[in-house]
Design a protein around this motif. Structure first.
Motif, PDB file in Angstrom:
ATOM      1  N   THR A 111      -3.794   5.732  -0.960  1.00 51.87           N
ATOM      2  CA  THR A 111      -4.625   4.738  -0.282  1.00 51.87           C
ATOM      3  C   THR A 111      -5.843   5.414   0.343  1.00 51.87           C
ATOM      4  O   THR A 111      -5.705   6.329   1.170  1.00 51.87           O
ATOM      5  CB  THR A 111      -3.824   3.999   0.798  1.00 51.87           C
ATOM      6  N   GLU A 165     -11.629   3.211   1.609  1.00 51.48           N
ATOM      7  CA  GLU A 165     -12.343   2.138   0.908  1.00 51.48           C
ATOM      8  C   GLU A 165     -11.396   1.078   0.354  1.00 51.48           C
ATOM      9  O   GLU A 165     -11.830  -0.017  -0.003  1.00 51.48           O
ATOM     10  CB  GLU A 165     -13.183   2.724  -0.229  1.00 51.48           C
ATOM     11  N   ASP A 166     -10.093   1.403   0.258  1.00 51.77           N
ATOM     12  CA  ASP A 166      -9.126   0.399  -0.164  1.00 51.77           C
ATOM     13  C   ASP A 166      -8.859  -0.611   0.940  1.00 51.77           C
ATOM     14  O   ASP A 166      -8.300  -1.685   0.687  1.00 51.77           O
ATOM     15  CB  ASP A 166      -7.797   1.059  -0.556  1.00 51.77           C
ATOM     16  N   LEU A 167      -9.234  -0.272   2.169  1.00 49.07           N
ATOM     17  CA  LEU A 167      -8.980  -1.136   3.319  1.00 49.07           C
ATOM     18  C   LEU A 167     -10.245  -1.852   3.774  1.00 49.07           C
ATOM     19  O   LEU A 167     -10.251  -3.064   3.952  1.00 49.07           O
ATOM     20  CB  LEU A 167      -8.396  -0.309   4.468  1.00 49.07           C
ATOM     21  N   CYS A 168     -11.329  -1.103   3.989  1.00 51.10           N
ATOM     22  CA  CYS A 168     -12.578  -1.704   4.430  1.00 51.10           C
ATOM     23  C   CYS A 168     -13.714  -0.718   4.199  1.00 51.10           C
ATOM     24  O   CYS A 168     -13.482   0.468   3.968  1.00 51.10           O
ATOM     25  CB  CYS A 168     -12.525  -2.106   5.911  1.00 51.10           C
ATOM     26  N   LEU A 214     -13.899  -6.307   4.542  1.00 49.29           N
ATOM     27  CA  LEU A 214     -12.476  -6.068   4.420  1.00 49.29           C
ATOM     28  C   LEU A 214     -12.048  -6.215   2.963  1.00 49.29           C
ATOM     29  O   LEU A 214     -12.632  -6.982   2.199  1.00 49.29           O
ATOM     30  CB  LEU A 214     -11.686  -7.058   5.276  1.00 49.29           C
ATOM     31  N   SER A 215     -11.019  -5.494   2.604  1.00 44.54           N
ATOM     32  CA  SER A 215     -10.414  -5.696   1.288  1.00 44.54           C
ATOM     33  C   SER A 215     -10.036  -7.157   1.139  1.00 44.54           C
ATOM     34  O   SER A 215      -9.577  -7.809   2.093  1.00 44.54           O
ATOM     35  CB  SER A 215      -9.171  -4.816   1.152  1.00 44.54           C
ATOM     36  N   VAL A 216     -10.217  -7.697  -0.062  1.00 46.97           N
ATOM     37  CA  VAL A 216      -9.950  -9.119  -0.298  1.00 46.97           C
ATOM     38  C   VAL A 216      -8.518  -9.475   0.056  1.00 46.97           C
ATOM     39  O   VAL A 216      -8.223 -10.613   0.429  1.00 46.97           O
ATOM     40  CB  VAL A 216     -10.266  -9.473  -1.769  1.00 46.97           C
ATOM     41  N   ASN A 217      -7.602  -8.503  -0.023  1.00 47.73           N
ATOM     42  CA  ASN A 217      -6.202  -8.792   0.290  1.00 47.73           C
ATOM     43  C   ASN A 217      -5.998  -9.222   1.736  1.00 47.73           C
ATOM     44  O   ASN A 217      -5.033  -9.924   2.054  1.00 47.73           O
ATOM     45  CB  ASN A 217      -5.339  -7.554   0.014  1.00 47.73           C
ATOM     46  N   PHE A 221       0.852  -1.184   0.000  1.00 48.06           N
ATOM     47  CA  PHE A 221       0.000   0.000   0.000  1.00 48.06           C
ATOM     48  C   PHE A 221       0.887   1.233   0.000  1.00 48.06           C
ATOM     49  O   PHE A 221       1.772   1.376   0.845  1.00 48.06           O
ATOM     50  CB  PHE A 221      -0.913   0.032   1.230  1.00 48.06           C
TER      51      PHE A 221
END
Length: 622
Positions: free
Chosen positions: A346, A349-352, A366-369, A341
């Protein structure tokens, strides 16, 4: 203490001074657990149904004590941990359209965060409660005063205790509570490190070390020094000592500067710097070295982070190759890419993202990652350049608690944050500031120098003889200031522009108004045009002549002569791949150098370089 310890071994909180037996080492596994003052307070507030407010300095184990004590003393009761500093207004409560079960119509309902409906008794811990924004403060105060949130009664949801914790220091908080109507609803206790169980937990964590001398040393320090060397920071110092690293790596970087263990003077400014003295005494108490540095420090600390579940901070100048080396080392250690990241781009919304769930609560996707059971490591690049406060708030939860929106990130093995210092080459960089509470979340904090990054080998492997020429210029033809301006990233641009026949000046840093980095390029242009120079390649090409020169120099003086210095400088600056390529010539020439010069090739060298030179020296004895 450290977030990683909270989820594996109990992390140091802080026990009373009597937490370690006076006549023994770490307490035995079957020894009775002595209850600390904070633990007694927690039990009393739960029994009375009162809201408890706890103030204490950062890093003394306030939060860690809740995690360990609730699990041990109140089995069957969950701890719902809410990091207030990391919340956004929609995390706790949100109005959302839902289908009414009786009428079937869409109606507006208040949805509460799913963690407040755990389907079992729970204690709610609101950590860093003074660091929340105004909207969050209003929500939290409703919780603290009435044990309600919106239209929801927390008691009906199973809440048996509500606690707020924080540090009162204005340098770390954004608010002070002064409303008497609010203050009259809570029982408040101020604590110190002697009121938590940190000694007991550190003693258990670092068995078989006997930490009593370390605890005695800590207790002998002044209150100001004990606050700087908090139990959390002491934990990190011990962790680095256990790995054989410099103990100063356990001290945080606050606004880009290493924390100094110095008493404040009468005028309020720092007095004598006692950092080296105190850390050396800790090392002596443990019977371990306190090295100034270690070979290949970046790779070593990233590997240690993967082994021990550490959060690590790497701070170094731009363009030296920090991020690429970290990602490469993680790839080697995990067998897969790190989760990467870059903070300037970042978003939250890129995280959750919060979403209504089927059971009528507010959940977070949560982000799929972050999902799945495979091992993970996160690289936070440009750590001190966040896009906005909301994204940084979520990031702080992950780095501090190893969770996201209250959900544990499964099999997260390490977190490595990479950042630039506030100033470089006399110029201010556009980076954010941190406070000591944030800075002390990293188990190891390194100040990375360009020479700590083996980027030269990468350049040689990729660009061959052009890289050799440019690196020889960088090592021999410009001074230290020039080398600071010409980063490894700049070196690559110089090679690329040379190959395209473009002016080399355009590869250097542009400062504005037609001005480029103040580094003369004439010698590099001459080298690239074929001006005669002496490097390892040239030594190998004319090895017999150089061997004769070295013999004559050795006959004239035990110290050698100018030719001795030339060969020594070339060998000392050569990359490992170059040495291996010309190993036979290197062995012939190094045999004719004074022994004290040969010995320098092992000092501060990487493990691979030491192995190479040891093999050469063993061959000389044969």
């Amino acid at each position: 203490m450290t977030t990683e310890a909270r989820q594996t071994d109990p992390s140091p909180g802080g026990t009373p001074a009597t937490g370690i037996p006076a006549t023994g080492g770490p307490p035995a596994d079957d020894a009775p657990v002595e209850v600390s003052r904070l633990e007694s307070f927690i039990d009393a507030m739960i029994d009375m149904g009162q809201t408890g407010q706890i103030f204490g300095e950062h890093g003394i184990g306030k939060t860690a004590t809740f995690f360990t004590h609730i699990a041990r003393a109140h089995p069957g009761t969950d701890l719902v941990y809410v990091p207030a500093a990391n919340l956004t207004p929609d995390d706790l409560l949100v109005n959302a359209p839902v289908r009414d079960t009786h009428t079937g119509e869409l109606v507006l309902r208040q949805l509460v965060m799913s963690r407040l409906k755990p389907e079992s008794p729970f204690v709610l811990l609101i950590d860093d409660s003074l660091q929340a924004g105004d909207t969050i403060q209003s929500q939290l105060m409703q919780v603290a005063c009435n044990w309600t949130l919106g239209e929801h009664d927390l008691r009906a949801l199973g809440c048996v205790g509500v606690f707020l914790t924080d540090n009162e220091s204005l340098s770390e908080t954004s608010a002070r509570r002064s409303d008497l109507a609010l203050l009259d609803r809570m029982v408040t206790m101020r604590i110190t490190a002697n009121d938590t169980s940190w000694r007991r937990h550190l003693a258990a964590k670092y068995r078989p070390w006997d930490l009593r001398p370390v605890f005695s040393l800590w207790a002998s320090l002044s209150p100001a020094l004990r606050e700087l060397l908090s139990p959390r920071t002491l934990d990190h110092v011990l962790a680095n000592a256990k790995e054989g690293f410099p103990l100063r790596w356990g001290l945080p970087l606050v606004d880009g500067e290493r924390l100094r263990l110095a008493e404040p003077g009468a005028d309020g400014r720092p007095g004598q710097n006692r950092t080296a003295e105190i850390l050396d005494r800790i090392a002596d108490s443990l019977g371990v070295p306190n090295p100034a540095t270690v070979p290949d420090p970046v790779r070593q600390v990233v590997r240690a982070a993967l082994r021990n579940r550490w959060t690590v901070l790497l701070q170094g100048p731009p363009g030296c190759g920090k991020t690429e080396l970290v990602r490469e080392t993680v790839r080697e250690g995990l067998g897969r890419e790190a989760l990467y990241f870059s903070l300037p781009v970042t978003n939250v919304e890129d995280l959750c993202a919060p979403v209504p769930s089927a059971d009528g609560t507010l959940d977070n996707l949560l982000s799929v990652n972050f999902t799945g059971s495979e091992p993970k490591a996160i690289v936070w690049d440009e750590y001190n350049r966040p896009k906005d406060k909301a994204a940084f708030a979520k990031l702080m939860e992950i780095t501090q608690e190893w969770s996201l929106a209250g959900r544990r990130i499964e099999n997260l093995r390490a977190q490595i944050a990479v950042q630039n210092p506030p100033y470089h080459l006399g110029r201010k960089l556009l980076v954010a500031r941190n406070n000591i509470a944030q800075a002390t979340r990293f188990t190891a904090s390194l100040e990375v120098r360009p020479e700590d990054i083996p980027a030269n080998e990468w350049l040689l492997a990729r660009y061959g003889r052009d890289a050799e020429t440019v690196l020889d210029w960088w090592k021999h033809d410009i001074d230290d200031d020039g080398r600071a301006w010409i980063t490894k990233r700049t070196l690559e641009r110089l090679i690329k522009l040379h190959r395209r026949g473009l002016p080399l000046e355009m590869a250097t840093v542009y400062l504005g108004d037609g001005e480029y980095a103040p580094v003369p390029l004439t010698a590099l242009i001459d080298r690239l045009k074929g001006r005669p120079v002496t490097g390892l390649r040239e030594l190998a090409r004319d090895a017999d002549a150089w061997e004769s020169r070295l013999r004559r120099a050795a006959e004239d003086s035990d110290e050698g002569g100018n030719d001795t210095d030339v060969v020594h400088q070339i060998l000392a600056n050569a990359e490992l791949s170059q040495l291996k390529k010309h190993k036979a010539v290197v062995a012939r020439l190094v045999a004719l150098l004074p022994a004290k010069l040969r010995a320098t090739y092992l000092v501060g060298a990487s493990e691979q370089q030491q192995r190479f030179w040891t093999g050469v020296f063993v061959g000389l004895r044969r």
